[in-house]
Design an enzyme around this catalytic site. Sequence first.
Site, PDB file in Angstrom:
ATOM      1  N   LYS A  25       0.846  -1.026  -0.049  1.00 50.24           N
ATOM      2  CA  LYS A  25      -0.077  -0.072  -0.048  1.00 50.24           C
ATOM      3  C   LYS A  25       0.696   1.140   0.112  1.00 50.24           C
ATOM      4  O   LYS A  25       0.685   2.321  -0.703  1.00 50.24           O
ATOM      5  CB  LYS A  25      -0.918   0.070   1.063  1.00 50.24           C
ATOM      6  CG  LYS A  25      -1.462   1.341   1.529  1.00 50.24           C
ATOM      7  CD  LYS A  25      -2.591   1.309   2.792  1.00 50.24           C
ATOM      8  CE  LYS A  25      -1.751   1.643   4.012  1.00 50.24           C
ATOM      9  NZ  LYS A  25      -1.338   3.172   4.347  1.00 50.24           N
ATOM     10  N   ASN A  26       1.952   1.160   0.806  1.00 51.91           N
ATOM     11  CA  ASN A  26       2.763   2.490   0.900  1.00 51.91           C
ATOM     12  C   ASN A  26       3.701   2.658  -0.020  1.00 51.91           C
ATOM     13  O   ASN A  26       4.428   3.642  -0.134  1.00 51.91           O
ATOM     14  CB  ASN A  26       3.577   2.394   2.525  1.00 51.91           C
ATOM     15  CG  ASN A  26       2.423   2.655   3.439  1.00 51.91           C
ATOM     16  OD1 ASN A  26       1.298   2.733   3.210  1.00 51.91           O
ATOM     17  ND2 ASN A  26       2.884   2.244   4.683  1.00 51.91           N
ATOM     18  N   CYS A 119      -4.659  12.264  12.336  1.00 49.58           N
ATOM     19  CA  CYS A 119      -5.539  10.910  12.183  1.00 49.58           C
ATOM     20  C   CYS A 119      -5.591  10.038  13.778  1.00 49.58           C
ATOM     21  O   CYS A 119      -5.159  10.832  14.598  1.00 49.58           O
ATOM     22  CB  CYS A 119      -4.993  10.074  11.046  1.00 49.58           C
ATOM     23  SG  CYS A 119      -3.382   9.293  11.643  1.00 49.58           S
ATOM     24  N   ARG A 124       0.252  14.089  12.880  1.00 51.30           N
ATOM     25  CA  ARG A 124       0.630  14.066  11.510  1.00 51.30           C
ATOM     26  C   ARG A 124       0.925  15.416  11.007  1.00 51.30           C
ATOM     27  O   ARG A 124       0.521  15.856   9.813  1.00 51.30           O
ATOM     28  CB  ARG A 124      -0.288  13.221  10.519  1.00 51.30           C
ATOM     29  CG  ARG A 124      -0.964  11.981  11.177  1.00 51.30           C
ATOM     30  CD  ARG A 124       0.038  11.045  11.291  1.00 51.30           C
ATOM     31  NE  ARG A 124       0.632  10.565  10.130  1.00 51.30           N
ATOM     32  CZ  ARG A 124       0.280   9.440   9.238  1.00 51.30           C
ATOM     33  NH1 ARG A 124      -0.907   8.729   9.728  1.00 51.30           N
ATOM     34  NH2 ARG A 124       0.802   8.953   8.419  1.00 51.30           N
ATOM     35  N   ASP A 310       4.764   0.477  11.903  1.00 51.27           N
ATOM     36  CA  ASP A 310       3.592  -0.164  11.387  1.00 51.27           C
ATOM     37  C   ASP A 310       3.402  -1.562  11.760  1.00 51.27           C
ATOM     38  O   ASP A 310       2.337  -2.041  11.619  1.00 51.27           O
ATOM     39  CB  ASP A 310       3.511  -0.181   9.633  1.00 51.27           C
ATOM     40  CG  ASP A 310       3.577   1.232   9.324  1.00 51.27           C
ATOM     41  OD1 ASP A 310       3.670   1.779   8.173  1.00 51.27           O
ATOM     42  OD2 ASP A 310       3.234   2.164  10.066  1.00 51.27           O
ATOM     43  N   ARG A 402      -8.345  -0.584   4.687  1.00 48.78           N
ATOM     44  CA  ARG A 402      -7.546   0.269   4.001  1.00 48.78           C
ATOM     45  C   ARG A 402      -6.354  -0.369   3.713  1.00 48.78           C
ATOM     46  O   ARG A 402      -5.586   0.249   2.661  1.00 48.78           O
ATOM     47  CB  ARG A 402      -7.189   1.359   4.874  1.00 48.78           C
ATOM     48  CG  ARG A 402      -8.414   2.373   5.334  1.00 48.78           C
ATOM     49  CD  ARG A 402      -7.894   3.719   6.089  1.00 48.78           C
ATOM     50  NE  ARG A 402      -6.971   4.089   5.517  1.00 48.78           N
ATOM     51  CZ  ARG A 402      -5.785   4.457   6.239  1.00 48.78           C
ATOM     52  NH1 ARG A 402      -5.863   4.705   7.715  1.00 48.78           N
ATOM     53  NH2 ARG A 402      -4.852   5.136   5.822  1.00 48.78           N
TER      54      ARG A 402
END
Length: 424
Positions: A25-26, A119, A124, A310, A402
Amino acid sequence: MDIRSRLIINGGKRIEGEIAVQGSKNSALPLLSAAVLVHGECVFHNCPRLTDVDAACRILTRIGCKCQRSGDTVTVDAQHISENEIPESLMRRMRGSMIFLGSILGRTGRCRLSFPGGCEIGSRPIDLHLSALRQMGAVITEEHGYLDCETPTGLHGAKITLSFSSVGATENILLAAVLANGTTEIHNAAREPEIVDLAECLNKFGAKISGAGESTIYVEGVSKLEPSEHTVIPDRIVAGTYMCAAAITRGELILTHCEPSQMNGFIPVLEQMGVRVYAYGGGKIYLNSRKKLVAPSTVRTMPYPGFPTDVQAPFTALCSTAEGTSVFVETIFENRFRHVSELMRLGASVKLEGRVCVIEGVKKLSGAKLCASELRGGAALVVAALAADGITEISGVNYIERGYESIENELRSVGADIKKIQAI
Ligand code: EPZ
């Protein structure tokens, strides 16, 4: 994005089998942003099916690109860019949309986007992004919740030193620098594999980037980029999450389509806990966790190549049933232990002190109703539920979707008793 579905997990089943790891995803998000810089059609293979990737495609469509998916391949035609504003509705759907600032600015010279805001895991801030772009000639005003960015004399190269090796800031600088006038140096750059993947893709388009993956990156601006194809690297965070799932159930797992060398930040922690991990060639890893697990020594999250923030949450879930006391120090984000209170509902014994989390391993967890409130914390609840006695129900599945491609199907395919149901 279905905000009402829930995961129902009947714990205690050993994970045994093989999972092909999804694309990152990243990496996919900055790669899709890079397509904005190219007059023509770019093709991205191994693009994961995620709501965050869908959100990025909505932004591309909004600014005038043609974006379509066929299986794991996403094609982006950015021949005509008609818009340089990202509306609040799209920014709020995914704060990672910030990654479009550098490419829209590099392509059109203007960008207006709603302030991404914080978030669930932290405030952030974007100060490093903005100060770097200002050094490259961008004039940025922040008012009424919007960022208005212009480049009256075009973007030019600059010597930029990041006070923190921010992943997003490094990516935005790369995206802004590839078409800028002159050379840009990024010092204290992020070294994540996703940075290397973005640089390799941009160089395929005709950019001149060197040093990606090291602390200093050089970019020599070029006048135009040409369309090309690129394959997204594997998702090392998803791989680490599934390794935790296998380990907590004392199972055995083979992961394919992954890159073991990108996981040296956390594989040693698994081995210290008593998990046996064998990296084969050809992108394959074998994990066996038959033995009792013991607490690792203190784990500190760090920028790559250190222990990734993460996978901190899935590892805290794993440590909740490891013998002894585990200590996690979260040095990257200020609020990344939100999942801990939910782990305690399963019977985990955890104490929080600011950015320090102390876990006393317990013999057994027992199923409960849980609520996911962010992506990786939600995945941690799934990991813990797999080992809990009885039924666990997890709401907030939209957060997990997500970043994890059909997590329930992947885990069911290796023996988990898990299903997704629509809320009545
Ligand atoms: C990327 O976020 C990832 N997201 C995150 O993954 C990941 O946790 C993070 O990098 C660190 O590895 C994507 O790639 C889409 P940072 P990013 O800028 O770029 C501070 C997930 O779960 N900072 O490296 O936002 C910031 O407050 C997500 O997949 C500033 O102070 O991370 C934080 O403390 C979560 N000013 C630290 O740096 C800035 O201008 C790390 O942020 C920017 C960042």
